[in-house]
Design a protein around this motif. Structure first.
Motif, PDB file in Angstrom:
ATOM      1  N   GLY A 190     -40.776   4.245 -11.526  1.00 20.50           N
ATOM      2  CA  GLY A 190     -40.527   5.658 -11.262  1.00 20.50           C
ATOM      3  C   GLY A 190     -40.843   5.970  -9.822  1.00 20.50           C
ATOM      4  O   GLY A 190     -39.985   5.988  -8.946  1.00 20.50           O
ATOM      5  N   ASN A 191     -42.136   6.169  -9.547  1.00 17.18           N
ATOM      6  CA  ASN A 191     -42.580   6.449  -8.190  1.00 17.18           C
ATOM      7  C   ASN A 191     -42.830   5.159  -7.411  1.00 17.18           C
ATOM      8  O   ASN A 191     -43.264   5.195  -6.271  1.00 17.18           O
ATOM      9  CB  ASN A 191     -43.852   7.298  -8.238  1.00 17.18           C
ATOM     10  N   LEU A 192     -42.620   4.020  -8.081  1.00 14.38           N
ATOM     11  CA  LEU A 192     -42.655   2.698  -7.451  1.00 14.38           C
ATOM     12  C   LEU A 192     -44.056   2.173  -7.131  1.00 14.38           C
ATOM     13  O   LEU A 192     -44.203   1.202  -6.403  1.00 14.38           O
ATOM     14  CB  LEU A 192     -41.832   2.739  -6.154  1.00 14.38           C
ATOM     15  N   GLY A 193     -45.088   2.783  -7.691  1.00 16.36           N
ATOM     16  CA  GLY A 193     -46.445   2.308  -7.428  1.00 16.36           C
ATOM     17  C   GLY A 193     -46.724   0.977  -8.112  1.00 16.36           C
ATOM     18  O   GLY A 193     -47.294   0.056  -7.514  1.00 16.36           O
ATOM     19  N   ASN A 194     -46.318   0.878  -9.371  1.00 14.23           N
ATOM     20  CA  ASN A 194     -46.585  -0.335 -10.134  1.00 14.23           C
ATOM     21  C   ASN A 194     -45.796  -1.516  -9.555  1.00 14.23           C
ATOM     22  O   ASN A 194     -46.333  -2.608  -9.354  1.00 14.23           O
ATOM     23  CB  ASN A 194     -46.203  -0.071 -11.591  1.00 14.23           C
ATOM     24  N   PHE A 235     -50.438   2.280 -18.332  1.00  9.45           N
ATOM     25  CA  PHE A 235     -50.974   1.459 -17.235  1.00  9.45           C
ATOM     26  C   PHE A 235     -51.751   2.287 -16.216  1.00  9.45           C
ATOM     27  O   PHE A 235     -52.559   1.754 -15.466  1.00  9.45           O
ATOM     28  CB  PHE A 235     -49.843   0.675 -16.539  1.00  9.45           C
ATOM     29  N   LYS A 236     -51.512   3.606 -16.185  1.00  5.74           N
ATOM     30  CA  LYS A 236     -52.195   4.434 -15.193  1.00  5.74           C
ATOM     31  C   LYS A 236     -53.704   4.445 -15.381  1.00  5.74           C
ATOM     32  O   LYS A 236     -54.438   4.818 -14.474  1.00  5.74           O
ATOM     33  CB  LYS A 236     -51.626   5.845 -15.201  1.00  5.74           C
ATOM     34  N   THR A 266     -45.504  -0.679 -19.898  1.00  8.14           N
ATOM     35  CA  THR A 266     -46.322   0.309 -19.192  1.00  8.14           C
ATOM     36  C   THR A 266     -47.014   1.315 -20.111  1.00  8.14           C
ATOM     37  O   THR A 266     -47.968   1.957 -19.693  1.00  8.14           O
ATOM     38  CB  THR A 266     -45.476   1.074 -18.155  1.00  8.14           C
ATOM     39  N   ALA A 267     -46.517   1.493 -21.336  1.00 12.54           N
ATOM     40  CA  ALA A 267     -47.195   2.413 -22.259  1.00 12.54           C
ATOM     41  C   ALA A 267     -47.060   1.910 -23.688  1.00 12.54           C
ATOM     42  O   ALA A 267     -46.134   1.144 -24.008  1.00 12.54           O
ATOM     43  CB  ALA A 267     -46.627   3.824 -22.155  1.00 12.54           C
ATOM     44  N   ALA A 299     -41.873   9.567 -17.768  1.00 18.85           N
ATOM     45  CA  ALA A 299     -42.847   9.264 -16.710  1.00 18.85           C
ATOM     46  C   ALA A 299     -42.175   8.584 -15.514  1.00 18.85           C
ATOM     47  O   ALA A 299     -42.805   8.356 -14.482  1.00 18.85           O
ATOM     48  CB  ALA A 299     -43.974   8.396 -17.255  1.00 18.85           C
ATOM     49  N   ASP A 305     -48.387  11.348 -18.245  1.00 19.09           N
ATOM     50  CA  ASP A 305     -49.379  10.281 -18.363  1.00 19.09           C
ATOM     51  C   ASP A 305     -50.513  10.343 -17.341  1.00 19.09           C
ATOM     52  O   ASP A 305     -51.655  10.016 -17.649  1.00 19.09           O
ATOM     53  CB  ASP A 305     -48.696   8.914 -18.233  1.00 19.09           C
TER      54      ASP A 305
HETATM   55  C1  LIG Z   1     -46.060   6.370 -14.424  1.00 18.73           C
HETATM   56  C2  LIG Z   1     -45.320   5.501 -15.407  1.00 18.73           C
HETATM   57  C3  LIG Z   1     -44.265   4.652 -15.007  1.00 18.73           C
HETATM   58  C4  LIG Z   1     -43.778   4.607 -13.590  1.00 18.73           C
HETATM   59  O1  LIG Z   1     -44.689   3.958 -12.750  1.00 18.73           O
HETATM   60  P1  LIG Z   1     -44.552   4.097 -11.150  1.00 18.73           P
HETATM   61  O2  LIG Z   1     -45.739   3.438 -10.605  1.00 18.73           O
HETATM   62  O3  LIG Z   1     -44.523   5.576 -10.881  1.00 18.73           O
HETATM   63  O4  LIG Z   1     -43.269   3.444 -10.775  1.00 18.73           O
HETATM   64  C5  LIG Z   1     -43.664   3.849 -15.951  1.00 18.73           C
HETATM   65  N1  LIG Z   1     -44.046   3.877 -17.248  1.00 18.73           N
HETATM   66  C6  LIG Z   1     -45.047   4.685 -17.674  1.00 18.73           C
HETATM   67  C7  LIG Z   1     -45.398   4.683 -19.109  1.00 18.73           C
HETATM   68  C8  LIG Z   1     -45.721   5.515 -16.782  1.00 18.73           C
HETATM   69  O5  LIG Z   1     -46.705   6.328 -17.217  1.00 18.73           O
END
Ligand SMILES: *Cc1c(COP(=O)(O)O)cnc(C)c1O
Length: 433
Positions: free
Chosen positions: A251-255, A107-108, A382-383, A303, A139
């Motif tokens: 993870g970092n809570l951005g999504n 998703f990044k 997310t991936a 990630a 990622d």
């Molecule tokens: C970065 C990432 C996350 C975490 O997303 P945040 O925005 O940091 O919470 C989850 N899944 C994948 C595959 C990622 O690359």
């Protein structure tokens, strides 16, 4: 619209400035000074992601030099599908929001491409090239390299810990060449991050380079992520007349924060549940109200190995009252044993192959159902699982089909430089000595 620091509402900048700076001078994160309000009817004639994104983001760009180019920015950034796919065999109404159809299958790509489209315009008349330094645990570096590759106004240096990312992630970091240089650092992710920080403070480098970061806390990566929640929420709202609930691997809570913001501006999203791995900072906080960051622990969902999630500062800025915050989001912790079991089980029972990160959301879905949850649920993927074949394939007992975009990157020659984890070594490389 202006943007303020989470730590000081008197520090106020334009969107372009917030994007160019990344982080506020006081160490705070940029947030919109106020939130606009939308209703589903505002999007009545729209079904495609770039158009939904443009309408959603219009008020966030109002008054900025970038506003006139928002349509072009959205068209450039959202050039791959973000489909909402039903899962017919699930024990309750379930869809998967597939965010992994971009160039590096995670998703990044959305945030990185949008940021590149914005920065390219902000820098159009700059005399000097920008040098973007990225430290990555997997990622982010690939998504940033892909988004900035071959752009004439920028050089990119990606630093990753040698041997500590998956084989396919390493390939995605090192396959670019051209204006992207990849450094395999003999050290950990923390060493890579430290090097980037030292480089920013180094007077010698400041003389020769204009350094910038494409860090995931940049507001230019966060805003566009609201768009796919808008599209998915609207789609299910039109289909069912109700708000769907979303489970976001975190993870970092951005999504997840982007989902909260999308609901906050009035889009039809129901519950938002954060699925974490064994890193318990977020789940502990939502239970106790005590914010206790800690060192990260390594998990299969690497990630998401974050012990001090930066974007909690933005979530708390939106809901300073703890009980109010608790009412807005739930969280659920999924450990490696559960990640493995979920990948194995759902590959048979649902015919879905999850990446280890998405598996935390899929497990959370089943846990919520067992506790009596109702309504339509969306697991945010997310991936692509093919990125994590070393984990996934032994569990499901077969190969994961590789998507064409990833296949193309896997076939490219690898170009990287090994780097000792010292500022002197990095400086010498950047200055071409
Ligand atoms: C970065 C990432 C996350 C975490 O997303 P945040 O925005 O940091 O919470 C989850 N899944 C994948 C595959 C990622 O690359």
């Amino acid at each position: 619209m202006h943007y303020i620091s989470t730590r000081d509402p008197n520090h106020r900048v334009s969107l372009s400035q917030a994007i160019a700076r990344g982080i506020a001078p006081d160490g705070g994160l940029y947030v919109p000074e106020s939130f606009p309000h939308s209703v589903p009817r505002d999007f009545a004639d729209l079904t495609e992601l770039p158009q939904i994104a443009e309408r959603l983001l219009e008020p966030f760009f109002a008054g900025d030099p970038l506003a006139a180019e928002l349509g072009a920015i959205c068209a450039e950034a959202f050039d791959f599908p973000v489909p909402l796919v039903p899962v017919p065999g699930a024990p309750a109404p379930l869809s998967v929001l597939e965010l992994f159809h971009g160039p590096t299958s995670a998703f990044k790509d959305v945030g990185a491409r949008f940021l590149a489209a914005c920065l390219g315009r902000i820098r159009r008349d700059a005399g000097r090239k920008l040098t973007i330094l990225v430290a990555t645990s997997g990622d982010t570096g690939g998504a940033v390299a892909a988004a900035f590759h071959n752009k004439p106004w920028v050089e990119v240096a990606v630093l990753y810990p040698k041997g500590l990312v998956s084989q396919r992630q390493a390939q995605q970091l090192a396959c670019w060449g051209g204006n992207v240089r990849t450094f395999a650092v003999s050290g950990t992710f923390d060493d890579c991050q430290r090097l980037v920080k030292e480089a920013f403070l180094d007077p010698a480098l400041a003389e020769t380079h204009e350094l910038s970061s494409a860090n995931s806390i940049n507001i230019g990566r966060l805003l566009p992520q609201m768009s796919y929640y808008a599209k998915a929420g609207l789609e299910l709202w039109r289909e069912t007349g109700r708000r769907a609930n979303f489970i976001v691997p975190t993870g970092n809570l951005g999504n997840a924060l982007a989902a909260v913001w999308a609901r906050h501006v009035g889009l039809p999203l129901g519950e938002i549940v954060l699925a974490t791995n064994a890193n318990a900072t977020v789940t502990d906080f939502l239970r106790s109200g005590e914010w206790k960051p800690r060192p990260s622990v390594a998990t299969l969902a690497s990630a998401m190995d974050v012990g001090n999630p930066s974007n909690m500062e933005r979530l708390r800025a939106l809901h300073p009252d703890f009980e109010e915050l608790q009412a807005q989001v739930n969280a659920s912790l999924v450990d490696d044993i559960e990640i493995r079991a979920t990948i194995r089980r759902d590959s048979h029972e649902l015919e879905r192959i999850w990446c280890p990160h998405t598996a935390t959301a899929a497990k959370t879905f089943r846990r919520l159902l067992a506790r009596g949850a109702r309504g339509h649920w969306v697991v945010v993927a997310t991936a692509h699982p093919a990125k994590f074949d070393e984990v996934v394939e032994p569990l499901i007992g077969r190969e994961v089909p590789v998507p064409p975009s990833l296949e193309r990157l896997l076939a490219l020659p690898r170009q990287e430089t090994e780097l000792e984890p010292t500022l002197e070594a990095l400086r010498a490389q950047l200055q071409g000595r």
